[in-house]
Design a protein around this motif. Structure first.
Motif, PDB file in Angstrom:
ATOM      1  N   ALA A 176       0.877  -1.169   0.000  1.00 37.42           N
ATOM      2  CA  ALA A 176       0.000   0.000   0.000  1.00 37.42           C
ATOM      3  C   ALA A 176       0.912   1.216   0.000  1.00 37.42           C
ATOM      4  O   ALA A 176       2.026   1.155   0.508  1.00 37.42           O
ATOM      5  CB  ALA A 176      -0.905  -0.010   1.224  1.00 37.42           C
ATOM      6  N   GLU A 177       0.435   2.299  -0.563  1.00 38.39           N
ATOM      7  CA  GLU A 177       1.287   3.484  -0.638  1.00 38.39           C
ATOM      8  C   GLU A 177       0.627   4.672   0.033  1.00 38.39           C
ATOM      9  O   GLU A 177      -0.554   4.930  -0.154  1.00 38.39           O
ATOM     10  CB  GLU A 177       1.616   3.824  -2.086  1.00 38.39           C
ATOM     11  CG  GLU A 177       2.683   4.867  -2.192  1.00 38.39           C
ATOM     12  CD  GLU A 177       3.263   4.981  -3.584  1.00 38.39           C
ATOM     13  OE1 GLU A 177       3.989   5.944  -3.832  1.00 38.39           O
ATOM     14  OE2 GLU A 177       2.994   4.110  -4.418  1.00 38.39           O
ATOM     15  N   CYS A 178       1.409   5.361   0.824  1.00 41.01           N
ATOM     16  CA  CYS A 178       0.993   6.584   1.495  1.00 41.01           C
ATOM     17  C   CYS A 178       1.949   7.682   1.041  1.00 41.01           C
ATOM     18  O   CYS A 178       3.165   7.496   1.093  1.00 41.01           O
ATOM     19  CB  CYS A 178       1.060   6.387   3.009  1.00 41.01           C
ATOM     20  SG  CYS A 178       0.860   7.906   3.948  1.00 41.01           S
ATOM     21  N   LEU A 179       1.431   8.800   0.611  1.00 34.82           N
ATOM     22  CA  LEU A 179       2.298   9.893   0.159  1.00 34.82           C
ATOM     23  C   LEU A 179       3.198  10.410   1.270  1.00 34.82           C
ATOM     24  O   LEU A 179       4.306  10.860   1.026  1.00 34.82           O
ATOM     25  CB  LEU A 179       1.454  11.034  -0.406  1.00 34.82           C
ATOM     26  CG  LEU A 179       0.710  10.722  -1.696  1.00 34.82           C
ATOM     27  CD1 LEU A 179      -0.181  11.891  -2.093  1.00 34.82           C
ATOM     28  CD2 LEU A 179       1.672  10.385  -2.809  1.00 34.82           C
ATOM     29  N   TYR A 180       2.746  10.319   2.499  1.00 31.10           N
ATOM     30  CA  TYR A 180       3.524  10.834   3.613  1.00 31.10           C
ATOM     31  C   TYR A 180       4.574   9.833   4.094  1.00 31.10           C
ATOM     32  O   TYR A 180       5.703  10.189   4.376  1.00 31.10           O
ATOM     33  CB  TYR A 180       2.586  11.211   4.763  1.00 31.10           C
ATOM     34  CG  TYR A 180       3.305  11.747   5.967  1.00 31.10           C
ATOM     35  CD1 TYR A 180       4.014  12.946   5.906  1.00 31.10           C
ATOM     36  CD2 TYR A 180       3.283  11.063   7.168  1.00 31.10           C
ATOM     37  CE1 TYR A 180       4.685  13.443   7.010  1.00 31.10           C
ATOM     38  CE2 TYR A 180       3.948  11.554   8.279  1.00 31.10           C
ATOM     39  CZ  TYR A 180       4.646  12.743   8.197  1.00 31.10           C
ATOM     40  OH  TYR A 180       5.305  13.225   9.283  1.00 31.10           O
ATOM     41  N   LYS A 181       4.195   8.541   4.184  1.00 28.75           N
ATOM     42  CA  LYS A 181       5.108   7.544   4.764  1.00 28.75           C
ATOM     43  C   LYS A 181       5.799   6.667   3.728  1.00 28.75           C
ATOM     44  O   LYS A 181       6.740   5.980   4.053  1.00 28.75           O
ATOM     45  CB  LYS A 181       4.345   6.664   5.747  1.00 28.75           C
ATOM     46  CG  LYS A 181       3.839   7.442   6.955  1.00 28.75           C
ATOM     47  CD  LYS A 181       2.959   6.592   7.810  1.00 28.75           C
ATOM     48  CE  LYS A 181       1.591   6.613   7.213  1.00 28.75           C
ATOM     49  NZ  LYS A 181       0.479   6.308   8.027  1.00 28.75           N
ATOM     50  N   ARG A 182       5.334   6.646   2.515  1.00 24.48           N
ATOM     51  CA  ARG A 182       5.836   5.841   1.398  1.00 24.48           C
ATOM     52  C   ARG A 182       5.125   4.502   1.303  1.00 24.48           C
ATOM     53  O   ARG A 182       3.978   4.376   1.608  1.00 24.48           O
ATOM     54  CB  ARG A 182       7.352   5.663   1.456  1.00 24.48           C
ATOM     55  CG  ARG A 182       8.132   6.884   1.048  1.00 24.48           C
ATOM     56  CD  ARG A 182       9.512   6.487   0.623  1.00 24.48           C
ATOM     57  NE  ARG A 182      10.180   7.642   0.044  1.00 24.48           N
ATOM     58  CZ  ARG A 182      11.471   7.742  -0.027  1.00 24.48           C
ATOM     59  NH1 ARG A 182      12.244   6.783   0.398  1.00 24.48           N
ATOM     60  NH2 ARG A 182      12.004   8.803  -0.573  1.00 24.48           N
ATOM     61  N   ALA A 223       4.093   0.730   2.152  1.00 23.52           N
ATOM     62  CA  ALA A 223       3.958  -0.232   3.246  1.00 23.52           C
ATOM     63  C   ALA A 223       3.980  -1.636   2.654  1.00 23.52           C
ATOM     64  O   ALA A 223       3.346  -1.904   1.633  1.00 23.52           O
ATOM     65  CB  ALA A 223       2.656  -0.011   4.005  1.00 23.52           C
ATOM     66  N   TRP A 264       1.609  -4.889   8.890  1.00 24.03           N
ATOM     67  CA  TRP A 264       2.304  -4.081   7.887  1.00 24.03           C
ATOM     68  C   TRP A 264       3.496  -3.379   8.511  1.00 24.03           C
ATOM     69  O   TRP A 264       3.605  -3.237   9.716  1.00 24.03           O
ATOM     70  CB  TRP A 264       1.371  -3.102   7.202  1.00 24.03           C
ATOM     71  CG  TRP A 264       0.978  -1.912   8.011  1.00 24.03           C
ATOM     72  CD1 TRP A 264       1.609  -0.699   8.026  1.00 24.03           C
ATOM     73  CD2 TRP A 264      -0.106  -1.802   8.907  1.00 24.03           C
ATOM     74  NE1 TRP A 264       0.962   0.159   8.881  1.00 24.03           N
ATOM     75  CE2 TRP A 264      -0.093  -0.509   9.449  1.00 24.03           C
ATOM     76  CE3 TRP A 264      -1.105  -2.677   9.327  1.00 24.03           C
ATOM     77  CZ2 TRP A 264      -1.026  -0.062  10.361  1.00 24.03           C
ATOM     78  CZ3 TRP A 264      -2.026  -2.239  10.242  1.00 24.03           C
ATOM     79  CH2 TRP A 264      -1.991  -0.951  10.743  1.00 24.03           C
ATOM     80  N   TYR A 287       6.872  -0.355   7.259  1.00 16.93           N
ATOM     81  CA  TYR A 287       7.485   0.522   6.270  1.00 16.93           C
ATOM     82  C   TYR A 287       8.974   0.229   6.246  1.00 16.93           C
ATOM     83  O   TYR A 287       9.690   0.549   7.199  1.00 16.93           O
ATOM     84  CB  TYR A 287       7.226   1.996   6.611  1.00 16.93           C
ATOM     85  CG  TYR A 287       5.779   2.370   6.461  1.00 16.93           C
ATOM     86  CD1 TYR A 287       5.291   2.762   5.234  1.00 16.93           C
ATOM     87  CD2 TYR A 287       4.903   2.287   7.538  1.00 16.93           C
ATOM     88  CE1 TYR A 287       3.958   3.094   5.078  1.00 16.93           C
ATOM     89  CE2 TYR A 287       3.567   2.608   7.392  1.00 16.93           C
ATOM     90  CZ  TYR A 287       3.103   3.012   6.159  1.00 16.93           C
ATOM     91  OH  TYR A 287       1.782   3.328   6.006  1.00 16.93           O
ATOM     92  N   PRO A 319      10.630   4.250   5.133  1.00 21.56           N
ATOM     93  CA  PRO A 319       9.706   5.390   5.190  1.00 21.56           C
ATOM     94  C   PRO A 319      10.424   6.706   4.872  1.00 21.56           C
ATOM     95  O   PRO A 319      11.656   6.772   4.862  1.00 21.56           O
ATOM     96  CB  PRO A 319       9.238   5.371   6.650  1.00 21.56           C
ATOM     97  CG  PRO A 319      10.330   4.692   7.393  1.00 21.56           C
ATOM     98  CD  PRO A 319      10.921   3.701   6.439  1.00 21.56           C
ATOM     99  N   CYS A 365       9.605  10.138   8.956  1.00 18.01           N
ATOM    100  CA  CYS A 365       8.992   8.991   9.638  1.00 18.01           C
ATOM    101  C   CYS A 365       9.993   7.865   9.847  1.00 18.01           C
ATOM    102  O   CYS A 365       9.615   6.729  10.102  1.00 18.01           O
ATOM    103  CB  CYS A 365       7.826   8.456   8.808  1.00 18.01           C
ATOM    104  SG  CYS A 365       6.582   9.672   8.431  1.00 18.01           S
TER     105      CYS A 365
END
Length: 74
Positions: free
Chosen positions: A15-21, A23, A41, A43, A46, A50
């Motif tokens: 999964a991708e988060c713009l803030y954490k990169r 997962a 999950w 990171y 990160p 983070c």
């Protein structure tokens, strides 16, 4: 908190988060053969802001029972 890493098996899920990169996920395989897919999950790399998260795993609280000092949490 410690996790029983010998029960974790890498998953192809991400999964991708713009803030954490990005997962990455683990599934749990219990000694009785029961499997829980993509329930953990982490990171791997990160974002710098983070970076302290890099050595930790997280569990979906809604999908697992957590005990701390012999008491169930929730």
């Amino acid at each position: 908190m410690d996790a029983r890493v010998e029960l974790l098996m890498s998953s192809d899920a991400v999964a991708e988060c713009l803030y954490k990169r990005v997962a990455n996920y683990f599934s749990i395989w219990l000694p009785n053969g029961e499997a829980h897919t993509d329930i953990v999950w982490y990171y791997h790399m990160p974002q710098l802001e983070c970076s302290q998260m890099a050595s930790y795993v997280a569990f979906y609280d809604e999908k697992v029972d957590v005990w701390i000092d012999g008491k169930t949490q929730g």
